[in-house]
Design an enzyme around this catalytic site. Structure first.
Site, PDB file in Angstrom:
ATOM      1  N   ASN A  14       0.817  -1.216   0.000  1.00  0.00           N
ATOM      2  CA  ASN A  14       0.000   0.000   0.000  1.00  0.00           C
ATOM      3  C   ASN A  14       0.854   1.271   0.000  1.00  0.00           C
ATOM      4  O   ASN A  14       1.396   1.680   1.023  1.00  0.00           O
ATOM      5  CB  ASN A  14      -0.908  -0.057   1.239  1.00  0.00           C
ATOM      6  N   LYS A  17      -0.221   4.089   2.412  1.00  0.00           N
ATOM      7  CA  LYS A  17       0.257   3.910   3.783  1.00  0.00           C
ATOM      8  C   LYS A  17       1.702   4.374   3.871  1.00  0.00           C
ATOM      9  O   LYS A  17       2.079   5.062   4.810  1.00  0.00           O
ATOM     10  CB  LYS A  17       0.243   2.420   4.157  1.00  0.00           C
ATOM     11  N   ASP A  70      -0.627  -3.386  10.529  1.00  0.00           N
ATOM     12  CA  ASP A  70      -1.932  -3.992  10.340  1.00  0.00           C
ATOM     13  C   ASP A  70      -2.980  -3.109  10.990  1.00  0.00           C
ATOM     14  O   ASP A  70      -2.770  -2.641  12.106  1.00  0.00           O
ATOM     15  CB  ASP A  70      -1.944  -5.377  10.987  1.00  0.00           C
ATOM     16  N   GLY A 145      -9.043   3.948   1.209  1.00  0.00           N
ATOM     17  CA  GLY A 145      -9.629   3.004   2.166  1.00  0.00           C
ATOM     18  C   GLY A 145     -10.889   3.588   2.802  1.00  0.00           C
ATOM     19  O   GLY A 145     -11.767   4.131   2.120  1.00  0.00           O
ATOM     20  N   HIS A 171      -4.499   6.899  13.808  1.00  0.00           N
ATOM     21  CA  HIS A 171      -4.074   5.692  14.527  1.00  0.00           C
ATOM     22  C   HIS A 171      -2.625   5.359  14.150  1.00  0.00           C
ATOM     23  O   HIS A 171      -1.818   4.971  14.982  1.00  0.00           O
ATOM     24  CB  HIS A 171      -5.016   4.540  14.160  1.00  0.00           C
TER      25      HIS A 171
HETATM   26  P1  IMP Z   1      -4.663  -3.399   6.509  1.00  0.00           P
HETATM   27  O1  IMP Z   1      -5.010  -4.780   6.954  1.00  0.00           O
HETATM   28  O2  IMP Z   1      -3.667  -2.743   7.362  1.00  0.00           O
HETATM   29  O3  IMP Z   1      -4.349  -3.329   5.056  1.00  0.00           O
HETATM   30  O4  IMP Z   1      -5.973  -2.513   6.692  1.00  0.00           O
HETATM   31  C1  IMP Z   1      -7.270  -3.053   6.710  1.00  0.00           C
HETATM   32  C2  IMP Z   1      -8.214  -2.184   5.890  1.00  0.00           C
HETATM   33  O5  IMP Z   1      -8.294  -0.912   6.491  1.00  0.00           O
HETATM   34  C3  IMP Z   1      -7.779  -1.979   4.442  1.00  0.00           C
HETATM   35  O6  IMP Z   1      -8.935  -2.054   3.626  1.00  0.00           O
HETATM   36  C4  IMP Z   1      -7.219  -0.582   4.417  1.00  0.00           C
HETATM   37  O7  IMP Z   1      -7.487   0.055   3.178  1.00  0.00           O
HETATM   38  C5  IMP Z   1      -8.002   0.091   5.540  1.00  0.00           C
HETATM   39  N1  IMP Z   1      -7.183   1.108   6.190  1.00  0.00           N
HETATM   40  C6  IMP Z   1      -6.044   0.929   6.908  1.00  0.00           C
HETATM   41  N2  IMP Z   1      -5.566   2.099   7.349  1.00  0.00           N
HETATM   42  C7  IMP Z   1      -6.418   3.044   6.879  1.00  0.00           C
HETATM   43  C8  IMP Z   1      -6.443   4.452   6.978  1.00  0.00           C
HETATM   44  O8  IMP Z   1      -5.567   5.111   7.558  1.00  0.00           O
HETATM   45  N3  IMP Z   1      -7.485   5.065   6.377  1.00  0.00           N
HETATM   46  C9  IMP Z   1      -8.452   4.394   5.713  1.00  0.00           C
HETATM   47  N4  IMP Z   1      -8.481   3.092   5.582  1.00  0.00           N
HETATM   48  C10 IMP Z   1      -7.462   2.406   6.151  1.00  0.00           C
END
Ligand code: IMP
Length: 190
Positions: A14, A17, A70, A145, A171
């Site tokens: 990502n 991120k 995560d 996201g 976060h």
């Molecule tokens: P991951 O497992 O860390 O990839 O995150 C889980 C889900 O939360 C994914 O669909 C990401 O796109 C979303 N996500 C993680 N961090 C953010 C953020 O800061 N803003 C918006 N969506 C997020």
């Protein structure tokens, strides 16, 4: 801003991120490089366990001190759903689906959790950041996201609408600040 003194690799697919990670860590004098790699994600109810295993598999690939992250979005009125299933839920029902699940519900409270895991082949450390907030009534413009539907406490607008100011609340920032503090402590000891 302090000069960059420490270097760490951030492993993820990502790019969004990474941009945030890079900017947050640079403010603390840590230079982040990006390893754009797909990591195997184990099935588990625990974000901690997922992050730990991801950090080990990332280290096996890059062979350098590495961090992975995560995240989970936890919606109160849905009993914490999607939580550890946030990624799957985003890919399947998306923001529109989450808003639909909340249709008619007064309680829009939610939180976003970030778990950053560091591994250098010996030392595995976890750092957590959490932000309380609420799910918006509408999908707002911009961001990535769940940014268009999550509004952090203290801001009347969503992460998407906050744009560059998102990092003041996120976060991710809270978890990475803890990581940076630990990293700089370790570095000053050696
Ligand atoms: P991951 O497992 O860390 O990839 O995150 C889980 C889900 O939360 C994914 O669909 C990401 O796109 C979303 N996500 C993680 N961090 C953010 C953020 O800061 N803003 C918006 N969506 C997020």
């Amino acid at each position: 801003m302090q000069p960059a003194t420490a270097i760490v690799t951030f492993a993820s697919t990502n790019q969004n991120k990474f941009r945030e990670v890079e900017s947050i860590l640079a403010m603390r004098g840590i230079q982040a490089s990006f390893a754009k790699i797909e990591l195997v994600e184990i099935q588990s109810d625990s974000l901690e366990e997922i992050a730990r295993e991801k950090a080990k598999s990332a280290y096996a690939r890059v062979q350098k001190p590495v961090i992975v992250e995560d995240d989970g979005l936890f919606v109160d009125a849905l009993g914490g759903f999607p939580g550890q299933y946030s990624s799957y839920v985003f890919k399947t029902i998306g923001n529109a689906g989450v808003l639909k699940l909340l249709e008619g519900k007064q309680d829009r409270l939610a939180s976003f959790r970030s778990l950053v895991a560091f591994f250098d082949g010996n030392n595995l450390q976890l750092f957590e950041g959490k932000v309380q907030g609420r799910i918006s009534e509408k999908i707002t413009e911009g961001g990535w996201g769940y940014d268009p539907i999550f509004a952090p406490e203290g801001a009347d607008v969503t992460f998407a609408e906050l744009a560059d100011k998102k990092n003041d609340y996120s976060h991710r920032k809270k978890a990475l600040e803890k990581f940076a503090e630990w990293q700089l402590l370790i570095q000053n000891r050696t």
